[in-house]
Write an enzyme that holds these catalytic residues in place. Structure first.
Site, short mmCIF file in Angstrom:
data_model
loop_
_atom_site.label_atom_id
_atom_site.label_comp_id
_atom_site.label_asym_id
_atom_site.label_seq_id
_atom_site.Cartn_x
_atom_site.Cartn_y
_atom_site.Cartn_z
CG HIS A 1 -18.68 -14.27 0.96
ND1 HIS A 1 -19.23 -14.81 2.09
CD2 HIS A 1 -17.54 -13.63 1.34
CE1 HIS A 1 -18.44 -14.51 3.13
NE2 HIS A 1 -17.41 -13.80 2.69
CG HIS B 1 -8.10 2.85 1.31
ND1 HIS B 1 -7.26 2.57 0.24
CD2 HIS B 1 -7.85 1.87 2.22
CE1 HIS B 1 -6.55 1.48 0.50
NE2 HIS B 1 -6.88 1.04 1.71
CD GLU C 1 -12.20 -4.58 -1.06
OE1 GLU C 1 -11.67 -5.68 -0.90
OE2 GLU C 1 -13.18 -4.19 -0.39
CB ALA D 1 -11.32 -12.47 2.11
CG LEU D 2 -11.05 -13.64 6.30
CD1 LEU D 2 -12.10 -14.52 6.96
CD2 LEU D 2 -11.00 -12.28 6.98
CG ASP E 1 -2.02 -0.93 1.21
OD1 ASP E 1 -3.02 -0.61 0.56
OD2 ASP E 1 -1.92 -2.01 1.84
NE ARG F 1 -2.14 -7.32 5.62
CZ ARG F 1 -2.34 -6.36 4.73
NH1 ARG F 1 -1.29 -5.73 4.23
NH2 ARG F 1 -3.54 -6.03 4.35
CG ASP G 1 -7.83 -1.74 8.27
OD1 ASP G 1 -7.28 -2.48 7.45
OD2 ASP G 1 -8.64 -0.85 7.96
CE LYS H 1 -7.56 -5.29 -2.97
NZ LYS H 1 -7.31 -5.49 -1.51
CB THR I 1 -10.92 -10.25 -2.33
OG1 THR I 1 -10.58 -10.80 -1.07
CG2 THR I 1 -12.27 -9.58 -2.24
#
Length: 496
Positions: A301, A94, A187, A383-384, A54, A421, A102, A296, A343
């Site tokens: 879902h 953002h 996104e 996503a996770l 980022d 990550r 975060d 992105k 994602t």
């Protein structure tokens, strides 16, 4: 043992790893270069192709309008280059903080927040008037209220400055990918499910168009359509409602009426236009560079199996069983020669609780298929954070839904996958061992390949965007097309 086989290489999907959110801290300092270098060397040794980072607007332009300081990022990028890794740079317009995962807080630049003190309508606003300071409202995209500049001009100037200051790294083809942030969490969406406003999964979220600028835009559009009496929805519930408890989303609810359809079309078109405009600026900024642009799209879902798709609608994706909300986005991506990054690749339907009517697998199939049908490259991420074989196998399946082709390129292949990550947990021995297997399987059992041409990923200089897309072409893209068939499991399991 991995090898290099010419045909199998054509099945190779590069793997990137997202760097920690605060690797450059809020004071624009690269805090721990030695610690990061050690981890980057390990990633490179594991066959990882590159990293994603980022590049925070709130850090770079924090001192004042057009006062950019790229020095810390320059040091970071040079370190990545030294370690033999490629780089995906996110233009992060953002705020960091308030979303899932975060762990640091990086607000928008103070001079922007100061403007918001006197004009809070520059921020997305829900029906009860609560402002969200994660990202500027689409309503101010073309309003010159930021010391004479519009939001679009701010984003454009930032990207041009990035190009000038990172020209050596662009020329040496270290930076391969510029992902353009288009909303919260980077996104293309509205901030419809903010945790800092008390949203909890699987709440439907709320529409975010009640700032004065978007209100005016809606009223003008309604008047033009001969319905000046129409107002923004007041029956769509609150963040943690379920669809059936609202008038808007319930069976035969407002969303199916003429007025509801008009609103949803306007709301999603605002988002499409926002993405289109900023991608056009990105294309101008990086024209001629050997780099890919990307955007992105969020994997929303939950309530996907419900006829109303409520959580997608509040986020700005006008997607229903009889209307494709994602192929129009793919059209825009195609116009700007970009990549669509999606994602939730690691999720399986069987892992979801039934009360959320969630279907991450079908959603991934729909979005990736739509991208491939529009002849664009699609990429993705989890996503996770997950460290188990089940999640890795699901990502590999989505990367090559019909498996490898031993005689050449596979029918379907994602352009790349970014793992979320880099962390101490990932580097812990047992977790890292399985991650290394994942990288080898993504590479189709081939060794790391330093020449992207060998797996058809050579990057030509960026060409100018195609002409604007006519409305009827967009409308055509909303017609649902069945997704491509997916194998039930991957033929390249990490535990196979």
């Amino acid at each position: 043992m991995a090898t290099l086989n010419k045909n199998m290489l054509l099945n190779y999907v590069p793997v990137y790893v997202m760097l920690p959110l605060g690797v450059i801290n809020v004071d624009n300092v690269f805090e721990d270069p030695d610690g990061l270098k050690e981890q980057l060397v390990q990633l490179r040794a594991a066959g990882v192709d590159g990293v994603m980072i980022d590049v925070w607007w709130g850090i770079i332009e924090q001192k004042g309008p057009k006062e950019y300081d790229w020095s810390a990022y320059k040091s970071l990028f040079q370190l990545v280059h030294k370690c033999g890794l490629k780089l995906q740079a996110i233009m992060s317009f953002h705020q960091c903080g308030g979303n899932v995962g975060d762990v640091v807080n990086i607000p928008l630049p103070k001079w922007v927040l100061d403007i918001g003190e006197s004009d809070p309508d520059i921020f997305y606003t829900d029906r009860s008037g609560i402002r969200d300071q994660e990202y500027l409202s689409i309503g101010v995209d073309n309003k010159p209220i930021f010391h004479g500049r519009t939001a679009i001009e701010i984003y454009s100037d930032y990207m041009k400055s990035f190009r000038e200051n990172m020209s050596d790294l662009l020329q040496s083809e270290v930076i391969v990918d510029i992902e353009v942030g288009l909303g919260p969490a980077g996104e293309l969406r509205y901030p419809s499910y903010p945790q800092n406003q008390g949203w909890q999964f699987p709440g439907i979220g709320e529409f975010q168009c009640y700032d004065k600028y978007l209100r005016e835009s809606f009223k003008a559009a309604a008047a033009k359509a001969g319905h000046s009496e129409w107002e923004l929805p007041d029956d769509a519930g609150t963040y943690n409602d379920v669809p059936e408890s609202t008038e808007f989303f319930k069976t035969n609810g407002t969303y199916l009426t003429e007025k509801g359809k008009f609103f949803l079309t306007w709301y999603s078109n605002q988002l499409l236009n926002h993405g289109d405009q900023i991608l056009d600026e990105a294309n101008k900024a990086f024209l001629g560079c050997k780099v890919k642009l990307a955007i992105k799209v969020s994997g929303i879902h939950w309530w996907y199996k419900a006829p109303n798709h409520a959580a997608e609608l509040t986020a700005g994706y006008y997607n229903l069983d009889d209307r494709d909300g994602y192929r129009p986005i793919a059209k825009i991506v195609s116009r700007h020669h970009a990549i669509l990054n999606f994602t939730c690749l690691e999720m399986r339907d069987s892992e979801q609780s039934s009360d959320a009517q969630s279907s991450p697998q079908k959603l991934v199939q729909q979005v990736l298929s739509g991208g491939w049908r529009e002849n664009i490259e699609v990429a993705g991420e989890n996503a996770l954070s997950r460290y188990d074989a089940t999640a890795y196998n699901q990502i590999i399946l989505n990367a090559r839904p019909q498996g490898v082709n031993k005689d050449g390129p596979p029918k379907l292949r994602m352009y790349g996958v970014t793992y979320l990550r880099l962390s101490d947990d990932l580097m812990q021995q047992s977790n890292f061992d399985i991650f290394k297997k994942f990288v080898v399987k993504m590479h189709a059992d081939q060794d790391y390949c330093s020449d992207p041409e060998k797996y058809n990923h050579g990057i030509p200089p960026l060409k100018r965007s195609e002409p604007k897309i006519p409305v009827d072409v967009f409308n055509e893209a909303t017609k649902p097309i069945p997704p491509f068939p997916w194998d039930s499991e991957t033929d390249m399991k990490v535990d196979g």
